[in-house]
Design a protein around this motif. Structure first.
Motif, PDB file in Angstrom:
ATOM      1  N   UNK A  52       0.830  -1.212   0.000  1.00 31.01           N
ATOM      2  CA  UNK A  52       0.000   0.000   0.000  1.00 31.01           C
ATOM      3  C   UNK A  52       0.861   1.257   0.000  1.00 31.01           C
ATOM      4  N   UNK A  53       1.959   1.244   0.755  1.00 32.38           N
ATOM      5  CA  UNK A  53       2.850   2.411   0.781  1.00 32.38           C
ATOM      6  C   UNK A  53       3.449   2.657  -0.594  1.00 32.38           C
ATOM      7  N   UNK A  54       3.854   1.589  -1.268  1.00 33.43           N
ATOM      8  CA  UNK A  54       4.493   1.766  -2.584  1.00 33.43           C
ATOM      9  C   UNK A  54       3.530   2.395  -3.585  1.00 33.43           C
ATOM     10  N   UNK A  55       2.220   2.190  -3.380  1.00 24.95           N
ATOM     11  CA  UNK A  55       1.230   2.796  -4.281  1.00 24.95           C
ATOM     12  C   UNK A  55       1.102   4.300  -4.046  1.00 24.95           C
ATOM     13  N   UNK A  56       1.400   4.736  -2.821  1.00 27.99           N
ATOM     14  CA  UNK A  56       1.227   6.150  -2.460  1.00 27.99           C
ATOM     15  C   UNK A  56       2.486   6.960  -2.749  1.00 27.99           C
ATOM     16  N   UNK A  57       3.658   6.333  -2.597  1.00 26.04           N
ATOM     17  CA  UNK A  57       4.923   7.061  -2.746  1.00 26.04           C
ATOM     18  C   UNK A  57       5.054   7.677  -4.134  1.00 26.04           C
ATOM     19  N   UNK A  58       5.659   8.868  -4.185  1.00 24.79           N
ATOM     20  CA  UNK A  58       5.833   9.556  -5.461  1.00 24.79           C
ATOM     21  C   UNK A  58       6.852   8.846  -6.341  1.00 24.79           C
ATOM     22  N   UNK A  59       7.850   8.212  -5.720  1.00 28.52           N
ATOM     23  CA  UNK A  59       8.904   7.564  -6.490  1.00 28.52           C
ATOM     24  C   UNK A  59       9.961   8.525  -6.988  1.00 28.52           C
ATOM     25  N   UNK A  60       9.923   9.766  -6.515  1.00 24.79           N
ATOM     26  CA  UNK A  60      10.917  10.756  -6.938  1.00 24.79           C
ATOM     27  C   UNK A  60      12.162  10.661  -6.061  1.00 24.79           C
ATOM     28  N   UNK A  61      13.331  10.752  -6.674  1.00 30.01           N
ATOM     29  CA  UNK A  61      14.595  10.697  -5.927  1.00 30.01           C
ATOM     30  C   UNK A  61      14.713  11.885  -4.976  1.00 30.01           C
ATOM     31  N   UNK A  62      14.176  13.032  -5.389  1.00 28.82           N
ATOM     32  CA  UNK A  62      14.304  14.250  -4.582  1.00 28.82           C
ATOM     33  C   UNK A  62      13.326  14.302  -3.409  1.00 28.82           C
ATOM     34  N   UNK A  63      12.321  13.428  -3.383  1.00 30.77           N
ATOM     35  CA  UNK A  63      11.339  13.418  -2.289  1.00 30.77           C
ATOM     36  C   UNK A  63      11.782  12.443  -1.205  1.00 30.77           C
ATOM     37  N   UNK A  64      11.923  12.943  -0.002  1.00 29.13           N
ATOM     38  CA  UNK A  64      12.370  12.086   1.104  1.00 29.13           C
ATOM     39  C   UNK A  64      11.198  11.581   1.921  1.00 29.13           C
ATOM     40  N   UNK A  65      11.461  10.549   2.715  1.00 23.94           N
ATOM     41  CA  UNK A  65      10.502  10.121   3.729  1.00 23.94           C
ATOM     42  C   UNK A  65      11.263   9.758   4.990  1.00 23.94           C
TER      43      UNK A  65
END
Length: 369
Positions: free
Chosen positions: A201-214
């Protein structure tokens, strides 16, 4: 409560929160989504007692308040509204009026008092990584978790941190998937088992951008992911994960280097002749200069040869084609190295640095050749 927000912002928030809504529960309140408008924020909250999500959406706050509303009905209404601003207003009896252009819906909500609040965990030093990195390691491992609830530990993935290394491991009894990445700083050594459902479920929400952190926070029983304006909280799976190091032998009798795309396409073609009900192995015959793939089924047969570079002995071995396809699909390298020992020992697909390792058990193919 009264708020006004764009349909796109509202729908995006609803879609995120829906991932932690219980489809069937003995507690009807868990089938609800909570809209909480307090402290100048519009929050959408869901909780199925294993996974909880809280996401903040943009909008104009006219009047603060809180309501629990049936998530499925609410999401369908929002999805089918015109592309314009949506006004949601509630009264003292928890009746929600939803208007957009000339559309107007009235649905009965509930008090949020019965809704279980998300557990609070202490936020010490967060583990920081890019959304791209987490999305990738989930994609490259989660396919080999078990879907058998009788063995709970196999339905999750091991997240192990040692210094500045993060290792993610999944297994289902027939294969093991391992991904390793380097973090930007060192952390305290930690091992937890996270439910596969949470990671999917998390992988569906994540932007997948290198510049976006979590940020990731871990407690004794929970793991918390924070990114953008969303918080995802999940229970951990209790118990000791399998000790896999003894299975990861570096011994091999045969090493094959092969073009990944060509190998994957060939296996994919072979599966055209296999019905889902048939568990037919694909036979791999490795000789000096080529690798021959053969499959026989009730529909027909196929064989194809691929050029390879080989070190060591010839070998004839059988595999479940799906397991090979799953691993090859998530490897980004142009060529892959496959290490084999004998027809009854697992094969390993791994790179030189072992940033990925895929162990696949062979299958018996007597009579299938």
């Amino acid at each position: 409560m009264k708020i006004v927000c764009s349909k796109s912002d509202l729908l995006n928030g609803v879609n995120i929160a829906l991932k932690a809504v219980s489809a069937k529960s003995t507690m009807p309140i868990l089938e609800c989504l909570v809209i909480e408008v307090t402290s100048g924020q519009i929050k959408l909250i869901s909780n199925d007692m294993e996974l909880g999500i809280e996401t903040v959406i943009k909008g104009e706050i006219v009047e603060e308040g809180v309501i629990a509303i049936n998530a499925k009905i609410f999401s369908e209404i929002v999805r089918k509204l015109p592309e314009n601003d949506v006004t949601i207003q509630t009264d003292d009896n928890f009746k929600a009026t939803i208007t957009c252009e000339k559309s107007k819906f009235e649905i009965l909500g509930k008090s949020s008092e019965e809704f279980p609040s998300l557990p609070t965990i202490t936020k010490n030093k967060p583990i920081v990584l890019s959304q791209f990195s987490l999305k990738e390691v989930i994609r490259q491992t989660v396919f080999s978790i078990a879907d058998n609830e009788s063995n709970k530990i196999m339905t999750g993935e091991l997240l192990e941190i040692a210094g500045s290394d993060l290792k993610v491991v999944s297994l289902d009894g027939h294969r093991i998937s391992i991904r390793k990445i380097r973090l930007n700083q060192e952390y305290e050594n930690t091992k937890v088992v996270v439910p596969g459902k949470t990671l999917i479920e998390i992988s569906k929400i994540l932007s997948g951008e290198v510049s976006d952190e979590l940020q990731i926070y871990i407690s004794d029983k929970h793991i918390l992911f924070e990114f953008d304006k969303t918080t995802v909280l999940s229970r951990l799976i209790e118990g000791e994960f399998y000790k896999i190091d003894q299975m990861l032998s570096n011994d091999y009798e045969t090493k094959v280097t092969i073009n990944k795309k060509e190998f994957l396409s060939c296996i994919d073609r072979a599966t055209l002749l296999v019905k889902e009900s048939e568990k037919k192995p694909i036979i791999v015959n490795i000789t000096d200069t080529d690798l021959e793939l053969k499959i026989n089924s009730s529909i027909g047969s196929m064989n194809e040869e691929i050029d390879i570079r080989k070190e060591g002995k010839d070998i004839l071995i059988g595999f479940n084609p799906k397991f090979l396809i799953d691993a090859l699909r998530v490897i980004d390298d142009e060529e892959v190295d496959i290490y084999l020992f004998n027809p009854k020992a697992p094969c390993f697909i791994r790179d030189k640095e072992e940033t990925y390792v895929y162990l696949i058990l062979p299958v018996n193919f007597s009579g299938a050749v």
